[in-house]
Design an enzyme around this catalytic site. Structure first.
Site, PDB file in Angstrom:
ATOM      1  N   CYS A   2       3.088 -14.186 -30.727  1.00 56.74           N
ATOM      2  CA  CYS A   2       2.832 -15.101 -29.601  1.00 56.74           C
ATOM      3  C   CYS A   2       1.525 -15.842 -29.856  1.00 56.74           C
ATOM      4  O   CYS A   2       0.762 -15.513 -30.737  1.00 56.74           O
ATOM      5  CB  CYS A   2       2.719 -14.301 -28.323  1.00 56.74           C
ATOM      6  SG  CYS A   2       4.134 -13.243 -28.019  1.00 56.74           S
ATOM      7  N   ARG A  27       3.526 -20.453 -35.411  1.00 58.29           N
ATOM      8  CA  ARG A  27       3.680 -18.987 -35.301  1.00 58.29           C
ATOM      9  C   ARG A  27       5.046 -18.606 -34.768  1.00 58.29           C
ATOM     10  O   ARG A  27       5.401 -17.434 -34.732  1.00 58.29           O
ATOM     11  CB  ARG A  27       2.591 -18.434 -34.378  1.00 58.29           C
ATOM     12  CG  ARG A  27       1.185 -18.594 -34.898  1.00 58.29           C
ATOM     13  CD  ARG A  27       0.168 -18.426 -33.779  1.00 58.29           C
ATOM     14  NE  ARG A  27       0.056 -17.044 -33.395  1.00 58.29           N
ATOM     15  CZ  ARG A  27      -0.909 -16.206 -33.828  1.00 58.29           C
ATOM     16  NH1 ARG A  27      -1.801 -16.668 -34.676  1.00 58.29           N
ATOM     17  NH2 ARG A  27      -0.982 -14.975 -33.461  1.00 58.29           N
ATOM     18  N   TRP A  75       6.963 -15.035 -28.245  1.00 60.50           N
ATOM     19  CA  TRP A  75       7.974 -14.581 -29.199  1.00 60.50           C
ATOM     20  C   TRP A  75       8.496 -13.274 -28.614  1.00 60.50           C
ATOM     21  O   TRP A  75       7.780 -12.269 -28.611  1.00 60.50           O
ATOM     22  CB  TRP A  75       7.345 -14.365 -30.569  1.00 60.50           C
ATOM     23  CG  TRP A  75       8.297 -13.919 -31.629  1.00 60.50           C
ATOM     24  CD1 TRP A  75       8.821 -12.665 -31.793  1.00 60.50           C
ATOM     25  CD2 TRP A  75       8.864 -14.701 -32.677  1.00 60.50           C
ATOM     26  NE1 TRP A  75       9.658 -12.618 -32.861  1.00 60.50           N
ATOM     27  CE2 TRP A  75       9.709 -13.851 -33.439  1.00 60.50           C
ATOM     28  CE3 TRP A  75       8.746 -16.009 -33.067  1.00 60.50           C
ATOM     29  CZ2 TRP A  75      10.429 -14.290 -34.550  1.00 60.50           C
ATOM     30  CZ3 TRP A  75       9.450 -16.466 -34.178  1.00 60.50           C
ATOM     31  CH2 TRP A  75      10.291 -15.614 -34.901  1.00 60.50           C
ATOM     32  N   ASN A  99      -0.876 -11.312 -25.609  1.00 60.81           N
ATOM     33  CA  ASN A  99      -0.227 -11.067 -26.912  1.00 60.81           C
ATOM     34  C   ASN A  99      -0.321  -9.591 -27.176  1.00 60.81           C
ATOM     35  O   ASN A  99      -1.319  -8.967 -26.854  1.00 60.81           O
ATOM     36  CB  ASN A  99      -0.992 -11.784 -28.037  1.00 60.81           C
ATOM     37  CG  ASN A  99      -0.644 -13.249 -28.096  1.00 60.81           C
ATOM     38  OD1 ASN A  99       0.187 -13.717 -27.319  1.00 60.81           O
ATOM     39  ND2 ASN A  99      -1.292 -13.970 -28.985  1.00 60.81           N
ATOM     40  N   GLY A 100       0.717  -9.031 -27.799  1.00 60.62           N
ATOM     41  CA  GLY A 100       0.682  -7.613 -28.163  1.00 60.62           C
ATOM     42  C   GLY A 100       1.737  -6.839 -27.380  1.00 60.62           C
ATOM     43  O   GLY A 100       2.666  -7.417 -26.830  1.00 60.62           O
ATOM     44  N   GLU A 493      15.152  -5.607 -54.562  1.00 60.55           N
ATOM     45  CA  GLU A 493      14.314  -6.531 -53.772  1.00 60.55           C
ATOM     46  C   GLU A 493      13.205  -7.114 -54.630  1.00 60.55           C
ATOM     47  O   GLU A 493      12.925  -8.308 -54.575  1.00 60.55           O
ATOM     48  CB  GLU A 493      13.748  -5.794 -52.556  1.00 60.55           C
ATOM     49  CG  GLU A 493      12.794  -6.593 -51.693  1.00 60.55           C
ATOM     50  CD  GLU A 493      13.371  -7.908 -51.155  1.00 60.55           C
ATOM     51  OE1 GLU A 493      14.600  -8.103 -51.218  1.00 60.55           O
ATOM     52  OE2 GLU A 493      12.571  -8.736 -50.686  1.00 60.55           O
ATOM     53  N   LYS A 497      12.686 -11.091 -55.323  1.00 61.69           N
ATOM     54  CA  LYS A 497      11.416 -11.791 -55.057  1.00 61.69           C
ATOM     55  C   LYS A 497      10.997 -12.585 -56.295  1.00 61.69           C
ATOM     56  O   LYS A 497      10.618 -13.734 -56.228  1.00 61.69           O
ATOM     57  CB  LYS A 497      10.310 -10.795 -54.690  1.00 61.69           C
ATOM     58  CG  LYS A 497      10.413 -10.156 -53.346  1.00 61.69           C
ATOM     59  CD  LYS A 497      10.075 -11.064 -52.184  1.00 61.69           C
ATOM     60  CE  LYS A 497      11.190 -11.845 -51.619  1.00 61.69           C
ATOM     61  NZ  LYS A 497      12.346 -11.242 -51.025  1.00 61.69           N
ATOM     62  N   GLU A 500      13.273 -15.583 -56.946  1.00 62.62           N
ATOM     63  CA  GLU A 500      13.154 -16.645 -55.933  1.00 62.62           C
ATOM     64  C   GLU A 500      11.944 -17.532 -56.139  1.00 62.62           C
ATOM     65  O   GLU A 500      12.005 -18.734 -55.925  1.00 62.62           O
ATOM     66  CB  GLU A 500      13.009 -16.004 -54.542  1.00 62.62           C
ATOM     67  CG  GLU A 500      14.283 -15.484 -53.943  1.00 62.62           C
ATOM     68  CD  GLU A 500      14.075 -15.101 -52.501  1.00 62.62           C
ATOM     69  OE1 GLU A 500      13.409 -14.088 -52.243  1.00 62.62           O
ATOM     70  OE2 GLU A 500      14.556 -15.837 -51.639  1.00 62.62           O
ATOM     71  N   HIS A 516      23.879   2.863 -69.786  1.00 58.84           N
ATOM     72  CA  HIS A 516      25.291   2.449 -69.748  1.00 58.84           C
ATOM     73  C   HIS A 516      25.440   0.968 -70.078  1.00 58.84           C
ATOM     74  O   HIS A 516      26.235   0.263 -69.475  1.00 58.84           O
ATOM     75  CB  HIS A 516      25.882   2.768 -68.369  1.00 58.84           C
ATOM     76  CG  HIS A 516      25.850   4.214 -68.054  1.00 58.84           C
ATOM     77  ND1 HIS A 516      26.700   5.135 -68.617  1.00 58.84           N
ATOM     78  CD2 HIS A 516      25.009   4.928 -67.257  1.00 58.84           C
ATOM     79  CE1 HIS A 516      26.420   6.338 -68.175  1.00 58.84           C
ATOM     80  NE2 HIS A 516      25.398   6.246 -67.353  1.00 58.84           N
ATOM     81  N   LYS A 612      15.280 -21.245 -45.751  1.00 58.57           N
ATOM     82  CA  LYS A 612      14.827 -20.027 -45.064  1.00 58.57           C
ATOM     83  C   LYS A 612      16.003 -19.353 -44.356  1.00 58.57           C
ATOM     84  O   LYS A 612      16.087 -18.158 -44.301  1.00 58.57           O
ATOM     85  CB  LYS A 612      13.723 -20.353 -44.056  1.00 58.57           C
ATOM     86  CG  LYS A 612      13.121 -19.134 -43.366  1.00 58.57           C
ATOM     87  CD  LYS A 612      12.551 -18.142 -44.361  1.00 58.57           C
ATOM     88  CE  LYS A 612      12.154 -16.833 -43.718  1.00 58.57           C
ATOM     89  NZ  LYS A 612      11.840 -15.787 -44.723  1.00 58.57           N
TER      90      LYS A 612
HETATM   91  C1  AGP Z   1      15.001 -13.432 -48.902  1.00 61.60           C
HETATM   92  O1  AGP Z   1      13.807 -13.502 -49.694  1.00 61.60           O
HETATM   93  C2  AGP Z   1      15.864 -14.642 -49.083  1.00 61.60           C
HETATM   94  N1  AGP Z   1      15.193 -15.791 -48.579  1.00 61.60           N
HETATM   95  C3  AGP Z   1      17.292 -14.484 -48.613  1.00 61.60           C
HETATM   96  O2  AGP Z   1      17.909 -13.588 -49.508  1.00 61.60           O
HETATM   97  C4  AGP Z   1      17.504 -13.933 -47.187  1.00 61.60           C
HETATM   98  O3  AGP Z   1      17.114 -12.591 -47.135  1.00 61.60           O
HETATM   99  C5  AGP Z   1      18.999 -14.024 -46.861  1.00 61.60           C
HETATM  100  O4  AGP Z   1      19.340 -15.387 -46.875  1.00 61.60           O
HETATM  101  C6  AGP Z   1      19.346 -13.393 -45.505  1.00 61.60           C
HETATM  102  O5  AGP Z   1      18.639 -14.052 -44.502  1.00 61.60           O
HETATM  103  P1  AGP Z   1      18.599 -13.372 -43.042  1.00 61.60           P
HETATM  104  O6  AGP Z   1      17.830 -12.107 -43.184  1.00 61.60           O
HETATM  105  O7  AGP Z   1      17.910 -14.382 -42.167  1.00 61.60           O
HETATM  106  O8  AGP Z   1      20.011 -13.114 -42.622  1.00 61.60           O
END
Ligand code: AGP
Length: 617
Positions: A2, A27, A75, A99-100, A493, A497, A500, A516, A612
């Protein structure tokens, strides 16, 4: 996260508040509001959605004399994004923004309701203003009532309160959520009789951006600080009630830098924020020896013998992590689906399965479609999400919010961290419900959960080490991120990262799978990032890494235990449990990708080809 703004002075209070809230839009929020007290008359406006809706509502409202005013962008954490739940919240003759999370709000609310107080909202915040007005009845003055109220609150807060009982004053308090007060030194009014006079106007905000252009000097409140401002005074008291001098510093003038709080990228800021947002995610849910989810009813799990998780990308990795915890602790059969695959494989779904979708945005098309499929098949549904009024939240039977605040970096970090934290909590919540763990083991793990914020704190030494080390990993024909058990999803993950934001090829693999086939790639140009937790299959994982090292693969080992067969070694701290190792290694792989991307000169926050939120198939 928030946003809070406040103003005391003779300028255009409405415009200052609205402009301040606009500077906080980055934010993220789902509603907003302001309250202005001038000539002992309150005017308050609130609106759901974007700030333009609030501007529309205030277009005929004029402020031209001395006034005190507060504003807020919300938020949602407690209570849906509605006008009633938007701040500021009203008592009889006072308004508050916050906030909080007030951890003891339910107790205070019950006492107040027993005294006949009527609540309009579902928020924790509203208890603050009613508690203040309750204390006002017996206090000498408003400040005494405010101080008493603050000492009765538990949890995290940044609070501004205005009241008709002292209509030329703004009361403030800060504990666990950021807030600062600003003055404009140029128009300082210094006169002998005014002790501590600091300039007429006073500005408040939850971060620098709204004060830039208005203030020359700012005081960042410390945890426990509370007090008040008038035209003549800034009175700050520490948590033990001692008055303290303001500690002013010059305010930066770069708004974008302010929005990033001085970090180079939003992603970097969000990695550093993980400690705070995980603390928020735990707030009110981690009891003395149990987990409390007041946002869901335990009947959701009645008749459930299986959990199926569905997600995409990073959220899929947190779902995979959850499956280890649910089967190990909750003793419930768990399966995990890549949403885009699940949609088209004519899956068999049974009604004794709880269908859980995980999404930072709550809008990912593939995941949303699987949620619709589950509902059509008559399954109970739960969403783990970061955005309260998203499509998935509106559709699912139940929601657990991750409270990570807006995540600006396209590459997800803090959302993933809070998702895994929620799943760890949920596995213990279910373990108690299903009696699958001894009470003392649940209590032990509950105390471990509280250490996550410490485990994810970024140290300068660690960040510096990773920054230096990253120069050796800017080329090569690929990366393996490897781990066993729940460190396999973390390896996935870490690989995602890196892909990406560096555009280098990386794969996550179960350590035991290397022999394998993948080990055929082993050579000095193949970089293996090996996750070697002390408390989970260390010897097994170590021998897998040795197989690679023996074939001259370049190894970067991440472990609390020295590993002499690695070319590079990132030493993590000795933790009490593998889950704390998980969170610490998560930060390492996030920073590793960030620093490689920076060296390659990529756009860390907005990597090529990515969005995003993937709201299309
Ligand atoms: C994560 O780093 C990516 N930007 C992407 O894999 C993301 O996690 C995926 O598109 C799912 O998004 P969501 O969590 O908003 O559903």
């Amino acid at each position: 996260m928030c946003g809070i703004v406040g103003y005391l002075g003779k300028k255009n209070t409405k415009e200052i508040l609205l402009d301040g809230l606009k500077e906080l839009e980055y934010r993220g929020y789902d509603s907003a509001g302001i309250a202005v007290l001038q000539d002992n008359q309150f005017d308050s406006f609130k609106a759901v959605g974007k700030l333009v809706n609030l501007e529309e509502k205030t277009k005929d409202f004029v402020t031209e004399n001395f006034a005190v005013g507060i504003g807020h962008t919300r938020w949602a954490t407690h209570g849906k994004p509605t006008e009633l739940n938007a701040h500021p919240h009203l008592g009889d003759s006072s308004y508050v923004v916050h906030n909080g999370i007030i951890e003891n709000y339910a107790t205070l609310k019950k006492e107040l309701m027993d005294d006949g107080v009527r609540f309009l909202s579902q928020t924790d915040t509203e208890v603050i203003v009613h508690q203040f007005e309750k204390n006002l009845k017996s206090a000498e003055n408003a400040f005494e009532a405010f101080a008493k109220t603050i000492h009765e609150l538990k949890g995290a807060y940044a609070i501004l309160l205005v009241t008709k009982s002292e209509d030329k004053t703004i009361f403030f308090a800060k504990h666990g959520s950021p807030m600062l007060v600003g003055i404009n030194g140029e128009n300082k009014v210094s006169s002998p009789e005014r002790e501590g006079s600091l300039g007429y106007e006073k500005y408040f905000a939850s971060s620098d951006a709204p004060l830039i252009g208005h203030c020359s000097d700012v005081n960042y409140f410390e945890d426990g600080d509370y007090g008040y401002v008038t035209a003549d005074e800034l009175a700050i008291f520490s948590k033990n009630g001692d008055k303290k001098k303001p500690n002013f510093s010059k305010l930066s003038t770069n708004k974008l830098s302010a929005q990033k709080d001085g970090y180079r990228f939003f992603m970097e800021k969000e990695i550093y924020e993980q400690s705070t947002v995980i603390a928020d995610t735990l707030m009110g849910r981690v009891g003395d020896d149990e987990i409390l989810f007041d946002e869901i009813d335990s009947s959701l799990f009645d008749g459930i013998h299986e959990i199926k998780l569905s997600a995409c990308g990073t959220s899929y990795h947190s779902a995979l992590s959850a499956s280890y915890l649910f089967e190990r602790y909750s003793k419930i059969k768990t399966s995990v689906e890549v949403a885009s695959e699940f949609r088209y494989r004519s899956p068999v779904m049974t009604k004794d399965t709880l269908f859980v979708v995980i999404s930072q945005s709550g809008e990912t098309a593939d995941t949303l479609e699987t949620l619709k499929m589950a509902k059509e098949a008559g399954l109970k549904t739960l969403v783990i999400c970061n955005v309260d009024n998203s499509s998935m939240v509106r559709l699912a039977d139940a929601t657990i919010l991750t409270r990570a605040g807006i995540e600006k970096g396209v590459a997800s970090t803090k959302a993933f961290a809070t998702q895994v934290a929620v799943f760890w909590m949920m596995s213990l919540y279910l373990a108690k419900l299903r009696n699958s763990l001894e009470a003392n083991e649940i209590a032990r793990q509950v105390s471990l959960l509280r250490e996550i914020p410490t485990s994810v704190k970024v140290t300068d030494a660690m960040h510096e080490k990773i920054k230096r080390l990253s120069k050796r990993y800017l080329h090569g024909h690929g990366f393996f991120f490897i781990g066993r058990d729940i460190f396999y999803p973390l390896a996935l993950e870490g690989a995602l990262k890196l892909k990406e934001i560096s555009y280098l090829h990386a794969e996550g693999y179960p350590s035991g799978e290397m022999k394998h086939g993948p080990i055929a790639l082993a050579d000095p140009e193949l970089f293996t990032i090996a996750l070697l937790p002390q408390h989970l299959l260390y010897e097994k994982a170590k021998s897998n890494v040795e197989e690679l090292s023996a074939r001259d693969s370049t190894i970067c080992a991440i472990s609390p235990i020295e590993f002499d067969k690695a070319d590079d070694f990132i030493q993590t701290t000795v933790c009490k449990d593998y889950m704390l190792e998980f969170f610490e290694m998560m930060v390492v792989v996030q920073l590793f990708s960030l620093e490689i991307s920076v060296r390659l000169g990529n756009d860390v926050d907005m990597p090529r080809n990515l969005a995003k939120s993937v709201t299309v198939e």
